[in-house]
Design a protein around this motif. Structure first.
Motif, PDB file in Angstrom:
ATOM      1  N   ILE A  87       0.842  -1.197   0.000  1.00 31.51           N
ATOM      2  CA  ILE A  87       0.000   0.000   0.000  1.00 31.51           C
ATOM      3  C   ILE A  87       0.881   1.252   0.000  1.00 31.51           C
ATOM      4  CG2 ILE A  87      -1.636   1.355   1.374  1.00 31.51           C
ATOM      5  CD1 ILE A  87      -2.857  -1.319   2.276  1.00 31.51           C
ATOM      6  N   VAL A  88       1.928   1.249   0.822  1.00 29.76           N
ATOM      7  CA  VAL A  88       2.849   2.381   0.884  1.00 29.76           C
ATOM      8  C   VAL A  88       3.484   2.623  -0.483  1.00 29.76           C
ATOM      9  CG1 VAL A  88       5.090   3.123   1.777  1.00 29.76           C
ATOM     10  CG2 VAL A  88       3.366   2.217   3.343  1.00 29.76           C
ATOM     11  N   VAL A  89       3.949   1.551  -1.111  1.00 23.35           N
ATOM     12  CA  VAL A  89       4.628   1.686  -2.401  1.00 23.35           C
ATOM     13  C   VAL A  89       3.665   2.150  -3.487  1.00 23.35           C
ATOM     14  CG1 VAL A  89       5.786   0.411  -4.241  1.00 23.35           C
ATOM     15  CG2 VAL A  89       6.434   0.024  -1.869  1.00 23.35           C
ATOM     16  N   THR A  90       2.488   1.527  -3.565  1.00 25.48           N
ATOM     17  CA  THR A  90       1.555   1.884  -4.631  1.00 25.48           C
ATOM     18  C   THR A  90       0.995   3.292  -4.434  1.00 25.48           C
ATOM     19  OG1 THR A  90      -0.187   0.702  -3.401  1.00 25.48           O
ATOM     20  CG2 THR A  90       0.880  -0.467  -5.184  1.00 25.48           C
ATOM     21  N   PHE A  91       0.616   3.627  -3.210  1.00 24.12           N
ATOM     22  CA  PHE A  91       0.132   4.973  -2.931  1.00 24.12           C
ATOM     23  C   PHE A  91       1.216   6.003  -3.251  1.00 24.12           C
ATOM     24  CE2 PHE A  91      -3.592   4.407   0.191  1.00 24.12           C
ATOM     25  CZ  PHE A  91      -4.481   4.931  -0.728  1.00 24.12           C
ATOM     26  N   GLY A  92       2.417   5.762  -2.719  1.00 22.67           N
ATOM     27  CA  GLY A  92       3.493   6.728  -2.897  1.00 22.67           C
ATOM     28  C   GLY A  92       3.927   6.880  -4.337  1.00 22.67           C
ATOM     29  N   ALA A  93       4.009   5.740  -5.062  1.00 18.39           N
ATOM     30  CA  ALA A  93       4.479   5.788  -6.441  1.00 18.39           C
ATOM     31  C   ALA A  93       3.506   6.525  -7.346  1.00 18.39           C
ATOM     32  CB  ALA A  93       4.697   4.376  -6.963  1.00 18.39           C
ATOM     33  N   SER A  94       2.218   6.433  -7.057  1.00 17.18           N
ATOM     34  CA  SER A  94       1.216   7.043  -7.926  1.00 17.18           C
ATOM     35  C   SER A  94       1.348   8.560  -7.980  1.00 17.18           C
ATOM     36  CB  SER A  94      -0.187   6.673  -7.449  1.00 17.18           C
ATOM     37  OG  SER A  94      -0.416   7.214  -6.169  1.00 17.18           O
ATOM     38  N   ASP A  95       1.799   9.170  -6.882  1.00 13.78           N
ATOM     39  CA  ASP A  95       1.977  10.621  -6.851  1.00 13.78           C
ATOM     40  C   ASP A  95       3.431  11.027  -6.633  1.00 13.78           C
ATOM     41  OD1 ASP A  95      -0.543  11.391  -7.433  1.00 13.78           O
ATOM     42  OD2 ASP A  95      -1.078  12.129  -5.450  1.00 13.78           O
ATOM     43  N   GLY A  96       4.349  10.053  -6.730  1.00 11.27           N
ATOM     44  CA  GLY A  96       5.764  10.371  -6.557  1.00 11.27           C
ATOM     45  C   GLY A  96       6.135  10.722  -5.137  1.00 11.27           C
ATOM     46  N   HIS A  97       5.447  10.107  -4.151  1.00 13.66           N
ATOM     47  CA  HIS A  97       5.714  10.419  -2.756  1.00 13.66           C
ATOM     48  C   HIS A  97       5.960   9.149  -1.950  1.00 13.66           C
ATOM     49  CE1 HIS A  97       3.656  14.142  -4.069  1.00 13.66           C
ATOM     50  NE2 HIS A  97       4.411  14.729  -3.172  1.00 13.66           N
ATOM     51  N   VAL A  98       6.819   8.266  -2.470  1.00 15.05           N
ATOM     52  CA  VAL A  98       7.122   7.029  -1.753  1.00 15.05           C
ATOM     53  C   VAL A  98       7.760   7.335  -0.398  1.00 15.05           C
ATOM     54  CG1 VAL A  98       8.459   4.896  -1.793  1.00 15.05           C
ATOM     55  CG2 VAL A  98       7.357   5.692  -3.874  1.00 15.05           C
ATOM     56  N   ALA A  99       8.681   8.297  -0.373  1.00 17.53           N
ATOM     57  CA  ALA A  99       9.372   8.636   0.870  1.00 17.53           C
ATOM     58  C   ALA A  99       8.388   9.160   1.909  1.00 17.53           C
ATOM     59  CB  ALA A  99      10.459   9.668   0.606  1.00 17.53           C
ATOM     60  N   ALA A 100       7.454  10.018   1.488  1.00 12.97           N
ATOM     61  CA  ALA A 100       6.470  10.557   2.431  1.00 12.97           C
ATOM     62  C   ALA A 100       5.547   9.453   2.942  1.00 12.97           C
ATOM     63  CB  ALA A 100       5.649  11.653   1.755  1.00 12.97           C
ATOM     64  N   ALA A 101       5.142   8.552   2.052  1.00 10.40           N
ATOM     65  CA  ALA A 101       4.279   7.445   2.471  1.00 10.40           C
ATOM     66  C   ALA A 101       5.020   6.521   3.433  1.00 10.40           C
ATOM     67  CB  ALA A 101       3.795   6.667   1.250  1.00 10.40           C
ATOM     68  N   ALA A 102       6.293   6.252   3.136  1.00  4.29           N
ATOM     69  CA  ALA A 102       7.087   5.401   4.019  1.00  4.29           C
ATOM     70  C   ALA A 102       7.281   6.049   5.383  1.00  4.29           C
ATOM     71  CB  ALA A 102       8.442   5.104   3.378  1.00  4.29           C
ATOM     72  N   ALA A 103       7.537   7.354   5.398  1.00  5.91           N
ATOM     73  CA  ALA A 103       7.704   8.076   6.669  1.00  5.91           C
ATOM     74  C   ALA A 103       6.413   8.057   7.475  1.00  5.91           C
ATOM     75  CB  ALA A 103       8.131   9.519   6.392  1.00  5.91           C
ATOM     76  N   THR A 104       5.282   8.156   6.798  1.00  4.56           N
ATOM     77  CA  THR A 104       3.986   8.092   7.480  1.00  4.56           C
ATOM     78  C   THR A 104       3.774   6.723   8.102  1.00  4.56           C
ATOM     79  OG1 THR A 104       3.054   9.694   5.925  1.00  4.56           O
ATOM     80  CG2 THR A 104       1.501   8.346   7.171  1.00  4.56           C
ATOM     81  N   ALA A 105       4.153   5.675   7.361  1.00  3.47           N
ATOM     82  CA  ALA A 105       4.029   4.317   7.894  1.00  3.47           C
ATOM     83  C   ALA A 105       4.914   4.126   9.120  1.00  3.47           C
ATOM     84  CB  ALA A 105       4.395   3.301   6.815  1.00  3.47           C
ATOM     85  N   VAL A 106       6.143   4.642   9.054  1.00  7.62           N
ATOM     86  CA  VAL A 106       7.057   4.542  10.199  1.00  7.62           C
ATOM     87  C   VAL A 106       6.476   5.283  11.403  1.00  7.62           C
ATOM     88  CG1 VAL A 106       9.319   5.232  11.077  1.00  7.62           C
ATOM     89  CG2 VAL A 106       9.123   4.218   8.799  1.00  7.62           C
ATOM     90  N   ALA A 107       5.882   6.448  11.158  1.00  9.79           N
ATOM     91  CA  ALA A 107       5.268   7.211  12.248  1.00  9.79           C
ATOM     92  C   ALA A 107       4.145   6.418  12.910  1.00  9.79           C
ATOM     93  CB  ALA A 107       4.737   8.542  11.715  1.00  9.79           C
ATOM     94  N   ALA A 108       3.334   5.741  12.102  1.00 11.38           N
ATOM     95  CA  ALA A 108       2.241   4.935  12.654  1.00 11.38           C
ATOM     96  C   ALA A 108       2.785   3.802  13.515  1.00 11.38           C
ATOM     97  CB  ALA A 108       1.380   4.371  11.525  1.00 11.38           C
ATOM     98  N   VAL A 109       3.850   3.161  13.043  1.00  9.64           N
ATOM     99  CA  VAL A 109       4.462   2.069  13.810  1.00  9.64           C
ATOM    100  C   VAL A 109       5.003   2.580  15.135  1.00  9.64           C
ATOM    101  CG1 VAL A 109       6.397   0.446  13.868  1.00  9.64           C
ATOM    102  CG2 VAL A 109       5.017   0.663  11.806  1.00  9.64           C
TER     103      VAL A 109
END
Length: 265
Positions: free
Chosen positions: A157-179
């Motif tokens: 989900i992180v990869v597909t969401f982030g890749a669609s708008d070019g924000h993989v790093a932001a999506a990954a950082a959001t996932a890390v924050a949730a963890v």
């Protein structure tokens, strides 16, 4: 600057990107709660060194998955990428939404972290005494598997969401924050997070994933939504209303089933 779907300035990211990151955070938080329950049960029975080692190994594999798939997806032309991403998100989203509707309709049991904790703890106890020193194989394996399986879907989900708008790093950082938020809460509570509205979050994530999947899938197929991004809130509202309607219908059927059976007898 942040623009609303109508184009109004709101901050640093667009409203679509904000909704995307919110969905990533919620999805990751839900899976992190479930993984944390498994690790907590293993740690209390088989030892914390084994539980932490398995957790670290699982997170390491997930990080490799995100790092490998992110650049690969972003290299795909945007039209094809959104069609692929839309299909993947629809696949994930409809799975989440189906289960959420069944739970809300009373057909499927609600997620219960106390039940999950008791089940994992009982299974760990049944394995006998743990090793006096070193890494306990069972504790490591269950923690690793729990973190990996619960996190693998979120990684995609992180990869597909982030890749669609070019924000993989932001999506990954959001996932890390949730963890980190979930891990901190578990460390403070030292018990399953039973007060987290897990079932409500799963329903919301299902709605968001399905909506984004529909939105990007249509764009990837070459069609245009009326108003562009302004149509996205309408898509989300429509998916939510349909899901709530299905849940209400299932609740009525579930409530009427015993009565109908009694009348037939």
């Amino acid at each position: 600057m942040l623009r609303s779907p109508a184009g109004a300035t709101l901050g640093c990211v667009s409203a679509t990107e904000a909704g995307l990151l919110l969905a990533v955070f919620a999805a990751c938080a839900v899976e992190a709660v479930e993984a944390a329950t498994i690790v907590l049960a293993i740690g209390t029975v088989r030892g914390w060194s084994s539980a932490w080692a398995g957790t670290a190994a699982g997170l390491g594999v997930l990080a490799v998955v995100v790092a490998a798939l992110g650049p690969a997806l972003t290299a795909i032309p945007i039209g094809v990428l959104r069609l692929v991403v839309g299909g993947l998100l629809l696949t994930f989203g409809l799975q989440w939404l189906r289960k959420a509707v069944l739970r809300a309709g009373g057909v499927k049991a609600l997620s219960d972290e106390d039940v999950r904790f008791a089940r994992e703890r009982g299974a760990a106890l049944a394995q006998g005494d743990r090793r006096a020193s070193g890494i306990d194989p069972y504790g490591f394996a269950v923690s690793f598997k729990g973190v990996l399986l619960e996190g693998l879907e979120v990684a995609f989900i992180v990869v597909t969401f982030g890749a669609s708008d070019g924000h993989v790093a932001a999506a990954a950082a959001t996932a890390v924050a949730a963890v980190l938020v979930v891990a901190g809460a578990v460390a403070l509570a030292r018990a399953p997070l039973r007060r987290v509205p897990e079932n409500t979050l799963k329903f919301a994530v299902g709605v968001m994933l399905t909506s984004f999947g529909m939105f990007w899938g249509v764009e990837g197929a070459g069609a245009n939504w009326p108003g562009g991004e302004a149509a996205l809130p309408g898509v989300i509202a429509w998916v939510a209303l349909v899901a709530l309607g299905l849940a209400a219908m299932l609740r009525r059927r579930t409530a009427g089933a015993p009565q109908a059976a009694g009348m037939g007898a």
